[in-house]
Design a protein around this motif. Structure first.
Motif, PDB file in Angstrom:
ATOM      1  N   THR A 284      79.622  52.256  38.519  1.00  0.00           N
ATOM      2  CA  THR A 284      79.882  51.102  37.946  1.00  0.00           C
ATOM      3  C   THR A 284      80.001  49.512  38.777  1.00  0.00           C
ATOM      4  O   THR A 284      79.571  48.669  37.985  1.00  0.00           O
ATOM      5  CB  THR A 284      81.137  51.015  37.204  1.00  0.00           C
ATOM      6  OG1 THR A 284      82.209  51.445  38.174  1.00  0.00           O
ATOM      7  CG2 THR A 284      81.241  52.338  36.321  1.00  0.00           C
TER       8      THR A 284
ATOM      9  N   SER B 125      77.749  48.600  40.765  1.00  0.00           N
ATOM     10  CA  SER B 125      76.365  48.365  40.809  1.00  0.00           C
ATOM     11  C   SER B 125      76.347  47.577  39.732  1.00  0.00           C
ATOM     12  O   SER B 125      75.236  46.744  39.664  1.00  0.00           O
ATOM     13  CB  SER B 125      75.411  49.475  40.836  1.00  0.00           C
ATOM     14  OG  SER B 125      75.312  50.109  42.235  1.00  0.00           O
TER      15      SER B 125
ATOM     16  N   TYR C  39      78.358  45.579  38.002  1.00  0.00           N
ATOM     17  CA  TYR C  39      78.967  44.239  38.132  1.00  0.00           C
ATOM     18  C   TYR C  39      77.963  43.505  39.413  1.00  0.00           C
ATOM     19  O   TYR C  39      77.934  42.106  39.402  1.00  0.00           O
ATOM     20  CB  TYR C  39      80.249  44.372  38.935  1.00  0.00           C
ATOM     21  CG  TYR C  39      81.213  44.727  37.612  1.00  0.00           C
ATOM     22  CD1 TYR C  39      81.805  43.838  36.795  1.00  0.00           C
ATOM     23  CD2 TYR C  39      81.563  46.146  37.445  1.00  0.00           C
ATOM     24  CE1 TYR C  39      82.665  44.211  35.740  1.00  0.00           C
ATOM     25  CE2 TYR C  39      82.158  46.477  36.387  1.00  0.00           C
ATOM     26  CZ  TYR C  39      82.930  45.555  35.542  1.00  0.00           C
ATOM     27  OH  TYR C  39      83.722  46.077  34.389  1.00  0.00           O
TER      28      TYR C  39
ATOM     29  N   ARG D  46      73.303  45.131  47.335  1.00  0.00           N
ATOM     30  CA  ARG D  46      74.298  45.389  48.362  1.00  0.00           C
ATOM     31  C   ARG D  46      74.260  44.540  49.351  1.00  0.00           C
ATOM     32  O   ARG D  46      75.167  44.328  50.291  1.00  0.00           O
ATOM     33  CB  ARG D  46      73.873  46.887  48.992  1.00  0.00           C
ATOM     34  CG  ARG D  46      73.734  47.841  48.058  1.00  0.00           C
ATOM     35  CD  ARG D  46      75.073  48.604  47.987  1.00  0.00           C
ATOM     36  NE  ARG D  46      74.810  49.313  46.803  1.00  0.00           N
ATOM     37  CZ  ARG D  46      76.045  49.630  46.062  1.00  0.00           C
ATOM     38  NH1 ARG D  46      77.063  49.351  46.559  1.00  0.00           N
ATOM     39  NH2 ARG D  46      75.800  50.303  44.933  1.00  0.00           N
TER      40      ARG D  46
ATOM     41  N   ALA E 152      80.570  39.083  43.665  1.00  0.00           N
ATOM     42  CA  ALA E 152      80.719  40.169  42.510  1.00  0.00           C
ATOM     43  C   ALA E 152      82.071  39.798  41.618  1.00  0.00           C
ATOM     44  O   ALA E 152      82.374  40.354  40.463  1.00  0.00           O
ATOM     45  CB  ALA E 152      80.733  41.521  43.081  1.00  0.00           C
ATOM     46  N   LYS E 153      83.067  39.356  42.318  1.00  0.00           N
ATOM     47  CA  LYS E 153      84.379  39.129  41.904  1.00  0.00           C
ATOM     48  C   LYS E 153      84.304  38.069  40.457  1.00  0.00           C
ATOM     49  O   LYS E 153      85.338  38.284  39.697  1.00  0.00           O
ATOM     50  CB  LYS E 153      85.335  38.450  42.754  1.00  0.00           C
ATOM     51  CG  LYS E 153      85.022  37.114  43.612  1.00  0.00           C
ATOM     52  CD  LYS E 153      86.272  36.309  44.165  1.00  0.00           C
ATOM     53  CE  LYS E 153      85.859  35.198  44.885  1.00  0.00           C
ATOM     54  NZ  LYS E 153      84.892  35.168  46.013  1.00  0.00           N
TER      55      LYS E 153
ATOM     56  N   ALA F 159      83.298  40.423  37.736  1.00  0.00           N
ATOM     57  CA  ALA F 159      84.397  41.385  37.463  1.00  0.00           C
ATOM     58  C   ALA F 159      85.674  41.080  37.051  1.00  0.00           C
ATOM     59  O   ALA F 159      86.425  41.822  36.355  1.00  0.00           O
ATOM     60  CB  ALA F 159      84.760  42.179  39.037  1.00  0.00           C
TER      61      ALA F 159
ATOM     62  N   ARG G 255      83.583  42.143  31.354  1.00  0.00           N
ATOM     63  CA  ARG G 255      84.089  43.649  31.750  1.00  0.00           C
ATOM     64  C   ARG G 255      83.640  44.350  30.154  1.00  0.00           C
ATOM     65  O   ARG G 255      83.125  45.538  30.476  1.00  0.00           O
ATOM     66  CB  ARG G 255      85.520  43.605  32.048  1.00  0.00           C
ATOM     67  CG  ARG G 255      85.738  43.107  33.382  1.00  0.00           C
ATOM     68  CD  ARG G 255      87.240  43.590  33.841  1.00  0.00           C
ATOM     69  NE  ARG G 255      87.058  44.937  34.372  1.00  0.00           N
ATOM     70  CZ  ARG G 255      86.712  45.258  35.479  1.00  0.00           C
ATOM     71  NH1 ARG G 255      86.190  44.490  36.229  1.00  0.00           N
ATOM     72  NH2 ARG G 255      86.667  46.531  35.797  1.00  0.00           N
TER      73      ARG G 255
ATOM     74  N   ARG H 128      86.989  51.076  39.005  1.00  0.00           N
ATOM     75  CA  ARG H 128      88.437  50.728  39.009  1.00  0.00           C
ATOM     76  C   ARG H 128      89.205  51.138  37.785  1.00  0.00           C
ATOM     77  O   ARG H 128      90.315  50.865  37.824  1.00  0.00           O
ATOM     78  CB  ARG H 128      88.439  49.157  39.401  1.00  0.00           C
ATOM     79  CG  ARG H 128      87.542  48.633  40.313  1.00  0.00           C
ATOM     80  CD  ARG H 128      88.088  48.872  41.792  1.00  0.00           C
ATOM     81  NE  ARG H 128      87.420  48.250  43.003  1.00  0.00           N
ATOM     82  CZ  ARG H 128      86.077  48.450  43.376  1.00  0.00           C
ATOM     83  NH1 ARG H 128      85.558  49.305  42.902  1.00  0.00           N
ATOM     84  NH2 ARG H 128      85.932  47.569  44.400  1.00  0.00           N
TER      85      ARG H 128
ATOM     86  N   GLN I  76      87.749  53.244  35.210  1.00  0.00           N
ATOM     87  CA  GLN I  76      86.925  54.262  34.462  1.00  0.00           C
ATOM     88  C   GLN I  76      88.011  55.122  33.767  1.00  0.00           C
ATOM     89  O   GLN I  76      87.881  55.583  32.868  1.00  0.00           O
ATOM     90  CB  GLN I  76      86.062  55.273  35.329  1.00  0.00           C
ATOM     91  CG  GLN I  76      84.945  54.138  36.269  1.00  0.00           C
ATOM     92  CD  GLN I  76      84.167  53.673  35.051  1.00  0.00           C
ATOM     93  OE1 GLN I  76      83.238  54.268  34.417  1.00  0.00           O
ATOM     94  NE2 GLN I  76      84.439  52.275  34.689  1.00  0.00           N
TER      95      GLN I  76
ATOM     96  N   ARG J 161      93.962  41.592  38.177  1.00  0.00           N
ATOM     97  CA  ARG J 161      93.350  41.254  37.190  1.00  0.00           C
ATOM     98  C   ARG J 161      93.774  41.577  35.722  1.00  0.00           C
ATOM     99  O   ARG J 161      94.423  42.647  35.781  1.00  0.00           O
ATOM    100  CB  ARG J 161      91.689  42.121  37.422  1.00  0.00           C
ATOM    101  CG  ARG J 161      90.796  41.651  36.478  1.00  0.00           C
ATOM    102  CD  ARG J 161      89.827  42.460  36.865  1.00  0.00           C
ATOM    103  NE  ARG J 161      89.618  43.767  37.142  1.00  0.00           N
ATOM    104  CZ  ARG J 161      89.117  44.473  38.005  1.00  0.00           C
ATOM    105  NH1 ARG J 161      88.374  43.731  39.096  1.00  0.00           N
ATOM    106  NH2 ARG J 161      89.199  45.672  38.291  1.00  0.00           N
TER     107      ARG J 161
HETATM  108  O1   DC Z   1      82.529  49.408  44.151  1.00  0.00           O
HETATM  109  P1   DC Z   1      81.981  48.029  44.557  1.00  0.00           P
HETATM  110  O2   DC Z   1      82.052  47.258  45.841  1.00  0.00           O
HETATM  111  O3   DC Z   1      80.374  48.606  44.326  1.00  0.00           O
HETATM  112  O4   DC Z   1      82.165  46.994  43.540  1.00  0.00           O
HETATM  113  C1   DC Z   1      81.487  45.628  42.887  1.00  0.00           C
HETATM  114  C2   DC Z   1      82.317  44.834  42.325  1.00  0.00           C
HETATM  115  O5   DC Z   1      82.722  45.133  41.186  1.00  0.00           O
HETATM  116  C3   DC Z   1      83.830  44.683  43.183  1.00  0.00           C
HETATM  117  O6   DC Z   1      84.099  43.296  43.007  1.00  0.00           O
HETATM  118  C4   DC Z   1      84.828  45.304  42.356  1.00  0.00           C
HETATM  119  C5   DC Z   1      84.234  45.284  40.955  1.00  0.00           C
HETATM  120  N1   DC Z   1      84.340  46.528  40.050  1.00  0.00           N
HETATM  121  C6   DC Z   1      85.054  46.581  39.083  1.00  0.00           C
HETATM  122  O7   DC Z   1      85.868  45.497  38.978  1.00  0.00           O
HETATM  123  N2   DC Z   1      85.221  47.270  37.998  1.00  0.00           N
HETATM  124  C7   DC Z   1      84.529  48.561  38.345  1.00  0.00           C
HETATM  125  N3   DC Z   1      84.504  49.476  37.502  1.00  0.00           N
HETATM  126  C8   DC Z   1      83.598  48.626  39.456  1.00  0.00           C
HETATM  127  C9   DC Z   1      83.494  47.686  40.248  1.00  0.00           C
END
Ligand code: DC
Length: 458
Positions: free
Chosen positions: A35, A37, A39, A91, A99-100, A103, A109, A131, A133, A188
């Motif tokens: 997941t 990926s 974001y 990546r 990415a924050k 996220a 979301r 984070r 799931q 968050r």
């Molecule tokens: O796990 P990662 O580093 O690939 O995550 C990328 C970004 O997405 C990171 O800022 C956390 C966020 N993220 C999230 O908020 N919720 C998720 N289910 C997965 C990742």
């Protein structure tokens, strides 16, 4: 293991959950849903469009107008943005840093949660990591894990990973960054990082990847063993419950029948003819004309075998719903072809019940009999039971459609000779409908003449 399942692995950044989830998915022949990926993909797509990352509307627009494809691949999950394979690019460190912005906002979301659930529906067996799931996206997952390690260990692992790619980093700085991400993930508003209810907590600090994987597989096997023995117990319990429910149904029916026979005998003058035509054994279908809302009671009360009825599915609510269910009512939808409802009717007929139905569909507006709608003989054919054409006469005068209170009067119920399923088969659906309508009209006029009433003209 079930054919389809969902396993969630949540945890903070760099806890090793991605690697483990990917390996676990391969071992269980499941699709891996990464997941993070998603974001990252939204972030990269926004960056490519030079969208304002801090503007939620702009990010939503990116999601709406972009074409995002997430598909399982041997290495994990392939990410395509607008037809371009972007699996590697998401990546990049600048995407990681940005990415924050994707996220954080709840609106974004929500959109990505939809995609995650769609992925699960599409692939059936999935191992997912992220984070939120086990807490938000799949709270009813078959197995939930929460994986973590101390910030120092995680920083060391990430540094080693980057060193393998030729990138040198300062471990202390990396640890600080990880601690910062932990804080922003946990604080968050929407989908904050926390250990899901019922999740198995695994601290990977002192464990190798192989050891973590073995631990997860062990826990899954244990869980499966427990579930299958629980299932057996539940099955036993369910059959005891079914027997008890059937006894309740029998009791309720007989008690209500006795009480209603007394009440109807007091308030109405009901005459029955042809009860000898009702089969002593096995199911039968009563197809009757419909004059008043009390018709099911008038028709079923003189019958010794237990009867079942169909009722609008919207009535099966609350206490009343329980009562009519106990009273052998079968829910049927009026808005669609209800094949499940039809099957329930056939099952009742096969179980030896008399099923009462009104092929006109609705109560008469003036006492006359309307043409039977098609489809009813199919039930008799499928359940291989006879049809008893049944006439009710007088109920319309006693309690017509728009009157609140009944008037005293004579009600006649006539059970006609049974029509065997073979005869029904020979006639076919349309002809049987015509036969039934004509027979009921003829019976009605005969009794009307006998009672000194004017016969109806059709
Ligand atoms: O796990 P990662 O580093 O690939 O995550 C990328 C970004 O997405 C990171 O800022 C956390 C966020 N993220 C999230 O908020 N919720 C998720 N289910 C997965 C990742």
């Amino acid at each position: 293991m079930k054919d389809n399942f969902i396993i969630t692995i949540d945890g903070p950044a760099a806890s090793g959950k991605s690697t483990i989830a990917r390996m676990l998915a391969a071992r269980l022949d499941a699709a891996f849903l990464d997941t993070g990926s998603m974001y990252r993909a939204v972030t990269l797509a926004a960056m490519r469009k030079h969208a304002d990352l801090q503007n939620v509307k702009a990010l939503l627009e990116v999601i709406k107008t972009g074409r995002f494809e997430f598909t399982p691949s041997p290495g994990g999950m392939k990410v395509c943005i607008n037809g371009v394979d972007s699996t590697e690019q998401i990546r990049n460190p600048d995407v990681t840093a940005n990415a924050k912005f994707a996220a954080g906002p709840g609106e974004i979301r929500k959109e990505l949660v939809k995609l995650q659930r769609a992925f699960a529906r599409r692939y059936g067996r999935i191992v997912t990591e992220g984070r939120d799931q086990g807490t938000v996206v799949f709270p009813h997952a078959d197995f939930k894990f929460y994986m973590t390690a101390s910030p120092q260990i995680r920083a060391e692992r990430r540094a080693k990973e980057l060193a393998e790619k030729g990138i040198r980093v300062d471990i202390d700085t990396l640890q600080k960054e990880i601690e910062q991400r932990d804080l922003s993930d946990a604080s968050r508003k929407t989908g904050p990082l926390k250990c899901p209810k019922g999740a198995i907590f695994i601290d990977t600090s002192g464990l190798s990847i192989e050891q973590v994987l073995e631990e997860l597989l062990k826990r899954i096997n244990e869980g499966n063993r427990k579930t299958s023995s629980k299932k057996k117990e539940n099955k036993k319990l369910a059959s005891v419950k079914t027997v008890l429910y059937k006894i309740c149904q029998w009791l309720v029916y007989r008690l209500c029948q006795a009480a209603a026979r007394c009440a109807l005998g007091t308030f109405f003058r009901v005459y029955t003819v042809g009860r000898q035509n009702l089969p002593k054994k096995g199911g039968f279908l009563i197809l009757a004309n419909h004059q008043s809302f009390l018709d099911p009671a008038f028709i079923a009360l003189p019958i010794n075998s237990r009867c079942a009825f169909v009722a609008r599915d919207t009535l099966f609510k609350g206490l009343f719903g329980h009562y009519i269910r106990l009273y052998n009512a079968i829910p049927i939808s009026r808005d669609r072809a209800d094949t499940a409802g039809m099957k329930r009717c056939i099952d009742k007929l096969k179980a030896g019940f008399g099923l009462v139905m009104f092929p006109e569909g609705t109560r008469t507006a003036d006492g006359r009999i309307n043409a039977a709608k098609p489809g009813f003989s199919m039930l008799a054919r499928r359940a291989n039971v006879p049809v008893i054409p049944t006439l009710i006469e007088g109920a319309y005068e006693v309690w017509p459609r728009n009157r609140k209170i009944y008037t005293f009067g004579r009600i006649s119920i006539i059970y006609d000779k049974p029509v065997a399923p073979e005869e029904i088969k020979k006639m076919g659906e349309r002809k049987f409908g015509e036969f039934l309508t004509a027979r009921l009209r003829q019976m009605q006029n005969e009794i009307r003449i006998k009672d000194g009433k004017k016969p109806f003209e059709y």
